[in-house]
Design a protein around this motif. Structure first.
Motif, short mmCIF file in Angstrom:
data_model
loop_
_atom_site.label_atom_id
_atom_site.label_comp_id
_atom_site.label_asym_id
_atom_site.label_seq_id
_atom_site.Cartn_x
_atom_site.Cartn_y
_atom_site.Cartn_z
N ALA A 274 0.82 -1.27 0.06
CA ALA A 274 -0.11 0.00 -0.03
C ALA A 274 0.90 1.34 -0.18
CB ALA A 274 -0.80 0.06 1.23
N ILE A 285 -3.97 0.44 -2.91
CA ILE A 285 -3.78 -0.97 -2.42
C ILE A 285 -3.42 -1.85 -3.61
CG2 ILE A 285 -5.26 -2.77 -1.51
CD1 ILE A 285 -4.85 -0.28 0.58
N SER A 297 -11.62 -0.86 -4.49
CA SER A 297 -11.41 -0.80 -3.27
C SER A 297 -12.70 -0.49 -2.22
CB SER A 297 -10.10 -0.27 -2.94
OG SER A 297 -9.92 0.02 -1.65
N VAL A 382 -5.96 1.30 4.69
CA VAL A 382 -5.01 0.05 4.58
C VAL A 382 -5.27 -0.73 5.77
CG1 VAL A 382 -2.74 -0.36 5.20
CG2 VAL A 382 -3.36 1.47 3.47
N TRP A 385 -8.40 -2.84 4.88
CA TRP A 385 -7.84 -4.06 4.40
C TRP A 385 -7.20 -5.25 4.98
CZ3 TRP A 385 -8.49 -6.33 -0.43
CH2 TRP A 385 -9.10 -5.74 -1.44
#
Length: 543
Positions: A274, A285, A297, A382, A385
């Protein structure tokens, strides 16, 4: 300390855009330029007497000097308290969080976001309101009106203060509280995500690289990823902020973060990668062998947000900027929650977030966020994720494939034509606008137009209307093109062309993106006269 009232002459062109006032650094360095704009902000908001302000920026060239000027002016104008990041540093989402947590009246954020920094590069300044979000159009319009007639500003006759030591000092009658720029933000992230699961993920041998691009997110990423979550030292690349971003371009996309992309696309690349931008509000990402578009995303995060503790009750709704692909729309439909299409600019999400109508928001320009602040937030995306990866125990590539097989795939790309002659770009948009009503039913190359318009947004919360927010052209079969002039450039005009094509879950989900969009790109060029009007045969940046 003496309060001085200095006479001044208005500067032309101090009109804030979607993200404040962005100009070349040397423009901002002109004597009186910062002072005139800041006093115009103060005047437009009814003054700052007795108010609390959050002040900080991304550390780019001239950041430190401008902050000292703003502090002297805030004190001279009667502000009670200024909360400043140590060394003048605050990521944009961290500043938004501080405004909200400390109940501040507003904030001044010094950044030109993803634009390069340096004496010959870009600088920016914007005002955020008490909800932590960018000032709405009514306020930015009022600021602009003030810049046209400004005749004097107030400041202090005093030396700079030391912003390097955490603590509270006095500047005239105003208190200046210097805070750790990371601490409050990191605490918020720990409330939203399962840090235990993330520690276990890294302990299992999961590998990651985060490119801070020599920008403000470096200290945040190192503190959270390496120091708190146990990611190996060296996980954060280019983590020390620099006034010129290491002479790079702090825009997290496959062009400007190419070394990171090359690394993750290699056979021995990390499991996850990232990047974030100059002021920490954007993200890119990647998984091993795959790039995740910002549109995808947002859709994946919306479909999986419930896996993180902060969102385990589900989301109220989702909002996207109009140029962003419709991928998240299908997730919202499946979840039976509201989905909103707004103009570009995070300020348009603020009303929806404050009203509780949406939980997640996203823009195609690599910005994603939620109701935890009123800005997009790169490191937050981030961490969400990572939380999803930790729970689902699948690779990024497999999560994407599963998502497309469930919802279909929105092939999507943005083509940026930068530093285009302003007259040529404006002429192209004006002529295209004039013929929108006649396009439906016409065929260009392999594509037939079904609808074309200029996007207007009706705010469902406050009833305001924003016109001329981009030109839309829809094609048979679910294809679409959007054209708009960006407000983030500082030289000439930046023409953005957004291309999209939908493929059903049972269709071909693994075509190379530009190949999938070739017909739509050619039709858009024919309709707009793109090559002839701009003299460009290809975009500067294609993401």
């Amino acid at each position: 300390m003496t309060i001085l009232t200095q006479t001044c002459t208005p500067f032309e062109g101090q009109k804030p855009g979607t993200s404040g006032l962005r100009k070349k650094t040397r423009v901002y360095m002109q004597p009186g330029y910062v002072e005139c704009f800041v006093q115009s902000i103060f005047n437009a908001i009814g003054g700052v007497a007795g108010k609390t302000l959050v002040i900080g920026g991304d550390g780019r060239y001239f950041n430190a000097e401008a902050i000292q000027t703003i502090l002297r002016m805030a004190s001279a104008n009667g502000a009670a308290l200024a909360i400043v990041g140590q060394g003048g540093l605050l990521s944009t989402p961290a500043a938004s969080n501080l405004i909200r947590q400390r109940g501040a009246d507003g904030g001044l954020i010094l950044s030109a976001s993803h634009n390069p920094g340096g004496i010959d590069e870009d600088f920016g300044l914007k005002y955020n309101i008490s909800n932590g979000g960018p000032a709405p159009e009514a306020i930015t319009d009022a600021i602009f009106e003030q810049t046209k007639t400004i005749s004097s500003y107030k400041t202090l006759d005093t030396a700079d203060i030391d912003l390097g030591q955490i603590g509270t000092v006095s500047l005239g009658d105003m208190a200046v509280e210097i805070v750790d720029p990371v601490e409050d933000y990191a605490a918020l992230m720990e409330e939203l995500f399962d840090f235990g699961a993330l520690r276990a993920l890294f302990a299992s041998g999961f590998t990651m690289k985060f490119d801070a691009m020599h920008a403000v997110t470096g200290p945040y990423a190192k503190a959270i990823l390496e120091d708190t979550l146990g990611a190996p030292e060296g996980t954060v690349l280019n983590g020390v902020p620099s006034v010129d971003f290491g002479k790079g371009h702090p825009d997290p996309n496959p062009i400007w973060a190419k070394p990171l992309v090359d690394m993750v696309m290699s056979d021995d690349g990390p499991d996850f990668a990232a990047a974030s931008d100059g002021d920490g509000d954007r993200n890119m990402i990647l998984g091993k062998g795959v790039y995740v578009t910002p549109s995808d995303s947002l859709a994946v995060l919306a479909a999986n947000a419930h896996l993180a503790p902060g969102y385990e009750r589900g989301i109220a709704g989702v909002a996207r900027s109009m140029p962003t692909s419709g991928a998240c729309d299908r997730v919202a439909e499946a979840l039976a929650v509201e989905c909103f299409e707004t103009p570009t600019g995070w300020k348009f999400f603020g009303n929806l977030l404050d009203a509780g109508r949406v939980t997640l928001c996203g823009e195609e320009s690599a910005g994603t966020g939620s109701d935890h602040v009123r800005e997009k937030d790169g490191l937050w995306a981030v961490l969400l994720w990572l939380n999803i990866l930790a729970v689902r125990k699948m690779s990024v590539k497999d999560i994407l494939q599963d998502h497309w097989q469930t919802y279909g795939r929105n092939y999507y790309s943005r083509h940026d034509y930068e530093a285009v002659d302003s007259a040529a770009a404006n002429g192209l948009m004006a002529d295209l606008t004039a013929k929108l009503d006649d396009l439906a039913g016409q065929t260009f190359g392999a594509c037939t137009v079904t609808m074309a318009d200029s996007f207007s947004y009706h705010d469902s919360v406050d009833g305001s209307v924003s016109h001329n927010q981009g030109l839309r052209i829809n094609f048979e079969g679910g294809g679409r093109a959007v054209l708009r002039l960006s407000g983030t450039g500082t030289e000439g005009a930046t023409l953005r062309v957004y291309l999209e094509r939908y493929e059903v879950p049972e269709g071909d989900l693994n075509i190379e993106t530009q190949t999938a969009l070739k017909d739509i790109a050619e039709a858009t060029a024919l309709i707009s006269g793109l090559t002839e009007r701009t003299g460009r045969t290809a975009p500067n940046v294609m993401t």
